[in-house]
Design a protein around this motif. Structure first.
Motif, PDB file in Angstrom:
ATOM      1  N   GLU A  13       0.827  -1.202   0.000  1.00 47.61           N
ATOM      2  CA  GLU A  13       0.000   0.000   0.000  1.00 47.61           C
ATOM      3  C   GLU A  13       0.864   1.256   0.000  1.00 47.61           C
ATOM      4  O   GLU A  13       0.519   2.282  -0.577  1.00 47.61           O
ATOM      5  CB  GLU A  13      -0.931  -0.009   1.221  1.00 47.61           C
ATOM      6  CG  GLU A  13      -2.030  -1.047   1.111  1.00 47.61           C
ATOM      7  CD  GLU A  13      -2.919  -1.036   2.331  1.00 47.61           C
ATOM      8  OE1 GLU A  13      -2.617  -0.232   3.256  1.00 47.61           O
ATOM      9  OE2 GLU A  13      -3.896  -1.803   2.380  1.00 47.61           O
ATOM     10  N   PHE A  16       2.539   1.259  -3.861  1.00 48.05           N
ATOM     11  CA  PHE A  16       1.576   1.477  -4.920  1.00 48.05           C
ATOM     12  C   PHE A  16       0.397   2.264  -4.349  1.00 48.05           C
ATOM     13  O   PHE A  16      -0.567   1.688  -3.844  1.00 48.05           O
ATOM     14  CB  PHE A  16       1.085   0.140  -5.504  1.00 48.05           C
ATOM     15  CG  PHE A  16       2.216  -0.711  -6.034  1.00 48.05           C
ATOM     16  CD1 PHE A  16       3.012  -0.266  -7.071  1.00 48.05           C
ATOM     17  CD2 PHE A  16       2.479  -1.948  -5.471  1.00 48.05           C
ATOM     18  CE1 PHE A  16       4.053  -1.050  -7.557  1.00 48.05           C
ATOM     19  CE2 PHE A  16       3.511  -2.729  -5.968  1.00 48.05           C
ATOM     20  CZ  PHE A  16       4.309  -2.288  -6.998  1.00 48.05           C
ATOM     21  N   THR A  17       0.520   3.572  -4.388  1.00 50.74           N
ATOM     22  CA  THR A  17      -0.534   4.428  -3.871  1.00 50.74           C
ATOM     23  C   THR A  17      -1.543   4.802  -4.940  1.00 50.74           C
ATOM     24  O   THR A  17      -2.493   5.515  -4.650  1.00 50.74           O
ATOM     25  CB  THR A  17       0.089   5.703  -3.291  1.00 50.74           C
ATOM     26  OG1 THR A  17       0.854   6.352  -4.320  1.00 50.74           O
ATOM     27  CG2 THR A  17       1.001   5.388  -2.109  1.00 50.74           C
ATOM     28  N   LEU A  18      -1.322   4.382  -6.191  1.00 51.44           N
ATOM     29  CA  LEU A  18      -2.257   4.644  -7.285  1.00 51.44           C
ATOM     30  C   LEU A  18      -2.918   3.343  -7.705  1.00 51.44           C
ATOM     31  O   LEU A  18      -2.295   2.286  -7.688  1.00 51.44           O
ATOM     32  CB  LEU A  18      -1.517   5.245  -8.492  1.00 51.44           C
ATOM     33  CG  LEU A  18      -1.054   6.698  -8.402  1.00 51.44           C
ATOM     34  CD1 LEU A  18      -0.326   7.080  -9.676  1.00 51.44           C
ATOM     35  CD2 LEU A  18      -2.228   7.632  -8.174  1.00 51.44           C
ATOM     36  N   PRO A  19      -4.180   3.411  -8.135  1.00 49.20           N
ATOM     37  CA  PRO A  19      -4.800   2.200  -8.682  1.00 49.20           C
ATOM     38  C   PRO A  19      -4.178   1.856 -10.025  1.00 49.20           C
ATOM     39  O   PRO A  19      -3.745   2.730 -10.777  1.00 49.20           O
ATOM     40  CB  PRO A  19      -6.271   2.592  -8.823  1.00 49.20           C
ATOM     41  CG  PRO A  19      -6.272   4.075  -8.902  1.00 49.20           C
ATOM     42  CD  PRO A  19      -5.123   4.548  -8.056  1.00 49.20           C
ATOM     43  N   ALA A  20      -4.112   0.604 -10.342  1.00 43.44           N
ATOM     44  CA  ALA A  20      -3.511   0.146 -11.596  1.00 43.44           C
ATOM     45  C   ALA A  20      -4.457   0.430 -12.762  1.00 43.44           C
ATOM     46  O   ALA A  20      -5.686   0.459 -12.594  1.00 43.44           O
ATOM     47  CB  ALA A  20      -3.200  -1.342 -11.521  1.00 43.44           C
ATOM     48  N   SER A  22      -6.828  -0.092 -15.956  1.00 46.04           N
ATOM     49  CA  SER A  22      -7.789  -1.178 -16.198  1.00 46.04           C
ATOM     50  C   SER A  22      -8.177  -1.208 -17.673  1.00 46.04           C
ATOM     51  O   SER A  22      -7.866  -0.305 -18.444  1.00 46.04           O
ATOM     52  CB  SER A  22      -9.034  -0.999 -15.318  1.00 46.04           C
ATOM     53  OG  SER A  22      -9.666   0.247 -15.613  1.00 46.04           O
ATOM     54  N   LEU A  40      -6.799   6.645 -16.091  1.00 44.28           N
ATOM     55  CA  LEU A  40      -6.929   6.505 -14.642  1.00 44.28           C
ATOM     56  C   LEU A  40      -7.761   7.648 -14.081  1.00 44.28           C
ATOM     57  O   LEU A  40      -7.527   8.820 -14.376  1.00 44.28           O
ATOM     58  CB  LEU A  40      -5.529   6.505 -14.006  1.00 44.28           C
ATOM     59  CG  LEU A  40      -5.426   5.916 -12.594  1.00 44.28           C
ATOM     60  CD1 LEU A  40      -5.813   4.446 -12.614  1.00 44.28           C
ATOM     61  CD2 LEU A  40      -4.004   6.078 -12.088  1.00 44.28           C
ATOM     62  N   ALA A  42      -8.005   8.970 -10.970  1.00 45.82           N
ATOM     63  CA  ALA A  42      -7.484   9.137  -9.608  1.00 45.82           C
ATOM     64  C   ALA A  42      -7.087  10.592  -9.398  1.00 45.82           C
ATOM     65  O   ALA A  42      -6.682  11.284 -10.336  1.00 45.82           O
ATOM     66  CB  ALA A  42      -6.278   8.224  -9.379  1.00 45.82           C
ATOM     67  N   ARG A  98       1.638   0.580 -16.474  1.00 46.12           N
ATOM     68  CA  ARG A  98       1.410   1.085 -15.122  1.00 46.12           C
ATOM     69  C   ARG A  98       1.284   2.610 -15.181  1.00 46.12           C
ATOM     70  O   ARG A  98       1.702   3.253 -16.148  1.00 46.12           O
ATOM     71  CB  ARG A  98       2.533   0.680 -14.165  1.00 46.12           C
ATOM     72  CG  ARG A  98       3.832   1.406 -14.386  1.00 46.12           C
ATOM     73  CD  ARG A  98       4.854   1.008 -13.320  1.00 46.12           C
ATOM     74  NE  ARG A  98       6.133   1.689 -13.507  1.00 46.12           N
ATOM     75  CZ  ARG A  98       7.200   1.495 -12.738  1.00 46.12           C
ATOM     76  NH1 ARG A  98       7.122   0.632 -11.725  1.00 46.12           N
ATOM     77  NH2 ARG A  98       8.323   2.144 -12.963  1.00 46.12           N
ATOM     78  N   SER A 106       1.694   2.976  -9.722  1.00 43.19           N
ATOM     79  CA  SER A 106       0.709   1.911  -9.531  1.00 43.19           C
ATOM     80  C   SER A 106       1.353   0.566  -9.825  1.00 43.19           C
ATOM     81  O   SER A 106       2.501   0.487 -10.278  1.00 43.19           O
ATOM     82  CB  SER A 106      -0.480   2.139 -10.472  1.00 43.19           C
ATOM     83  OG  SER A 106      -0.109   1.862 -11.817  1.00 43.19           O
ATOM     84  N   THR A 109      -0.324  -3.668 -14.859  1.00 46.19           N
ATOM     85  CA  THR A 109      -1.498  -4.400 -15.357  1.00 46.19           C
ATOM     86  C   THR A 109      -1.113  -5.061 -16.672  1.00 46.19           C
ATOM     87  O   THR A 109      -0.731  -4.380 -17.630  1.00 46.19           O
ATOM     88  CB  THR A 109      -2.697  -3.464 -15.588  1.00 46.19           C
ATOM     89  OG1 THR A 109      -3.033  -2.818 -14.360  1.00 46.19           O
ATOM     90  CG2 THR A 109      -3.889  -4.237 -16.105  1.00 46.19           C
TER      91      THR A 109
END
Length: 295
Positions: A13, A16-20, A22, A40, A42, A98, A106, A109
């Motif tokens: 956590e 990787f503070t960013l969501p990957a 998608s 993203l 975010a 990423r 992140s 992916t």
């Protein structure tokens, strides 16, 4: 064990503070391979940037499973990456992307399934057909890399003839045709395994061979005719008699509006008039009358 798992989750956590990214997918049409993903959503004080890596059979077997950065897709804000020139073989490629926001990154992916460029979708080529003398010129606007084009030419009640052309050529000339209506179709072929749909039928009329002597002869005749005409004009002007020339080159009188309707007279004073005096010349001075008797 549970303590170690909690530590790993905490470290993950923190890193990787960013969501990957998608919805990563590959769009490959006519040998142009573009990796795309969903932008993203975010919160980030700067623009979110993305980096892409790929791994082929060479990287997997020779380079011990290492990943290679896509040169044109490092820290880019565009949610797409053109990998046409990076995926240069017919092997399977794993792809991943990423996101980055400042110092935060992140997780990677990966693309769901490995990609092979032989899975590209071929579309019917853009073709134009023109008749030049006894030849057909078939040209193509844009063709996929490493592909070939199958061109089929036929006329009514005759067997079709198939011509092959590499994609780099872009122009096919079919010569020695008879006067008739010819039709053409074409399709793109990739390594004899993948074929596109055929183009619509294009038909043109062949009007016959254009003799190579026709243009030079027409130019020569034009030059001879012009020179003869100019020579005749010069000869007529040089040998024209005055009475004949007057009939051809008449001097038109001035229009009435251009004629002067006034007479210019310059008055002269009596002093300016010429004075004349009669003089008598005598051969013998004795016979001449006295000066006072001279008229």
């Amino acid at each position: 064990m549970s303590l170690l798992l909690m530590v790993l989750l905490y470290v993950t956590e923190c890193v990787f503070t960013l969501p990957a990214p998608s919805r990563v997918f590959m769009e490959s049409v006519d040998m142009r391979h573009v990796l795309k993903w969903r932008p993203l959503q975010a919160a980030c004080s700067t623009a979110v940037q993305y980096s892409v890596q790929f791994q082929g059979e060479f990287e997997l077997s020779v380079l011990n499973g290492s990943w290679v950065d896509a040169p044109e897709c490092q820290l880019t804000s565009d949610p797409r990456c053109d990998l046409t020139f990076d995926l240069g073989s017919d092997s399977n490629y794993s792809l991943r992307v990423r996101a980055c926001c400042g110092a935060a990154t992140s997780a990677w992916t990966e693309l769901g399934l490995p990609f092979n460029r032989r899975d590209t979708v071929l579309t019917a080529p853009e073709m134009s057909v023109t008749a030049v003398g006894d030849s057909l010129e078939v040209s193509f606007r844009k063709l996929p890399l490493n592909a070939a084009v199958q061109v089929t030419v036929w006329r009514r009640d005759h067997e079709a003839v198939v011509h092959w052309m590499p994609a780099e050529q872009r122009l096919l000339s079919v010569s020695g045709l008879q006067e008739a209506l010819y039709c053409v179709r074409a399709q793109t072929v990739l390594q004899d395994q993948l074929r596109s749909d055929s183009t619509d039928k294009h038909c043109v009329s062949i009007t016959g061979p254009d003799a190579p002597w026709r243009k030079p002869t027409a130019v020569s005749l034009s030059v001879v005719f012009t020179a003869g005409f100019l020579l005749a004009v010069f000869w007529c002007v040089a040998h024209c008699r005055p009475d004949r020339c007057k009939t051809f080159f008449r001097k038109e009188p001035l229009p009435h509006t251009l004629r002067p309707d006034w007479v210019i007279q310059i008055p002269m004073s009596p002093e300016e008039e010429e004075l004349c005096e009669r003089i008598q010349v005598c051969a013998n001075p004795k016979t001449c009358p006295p000066e006072d008797l001279r008229p």
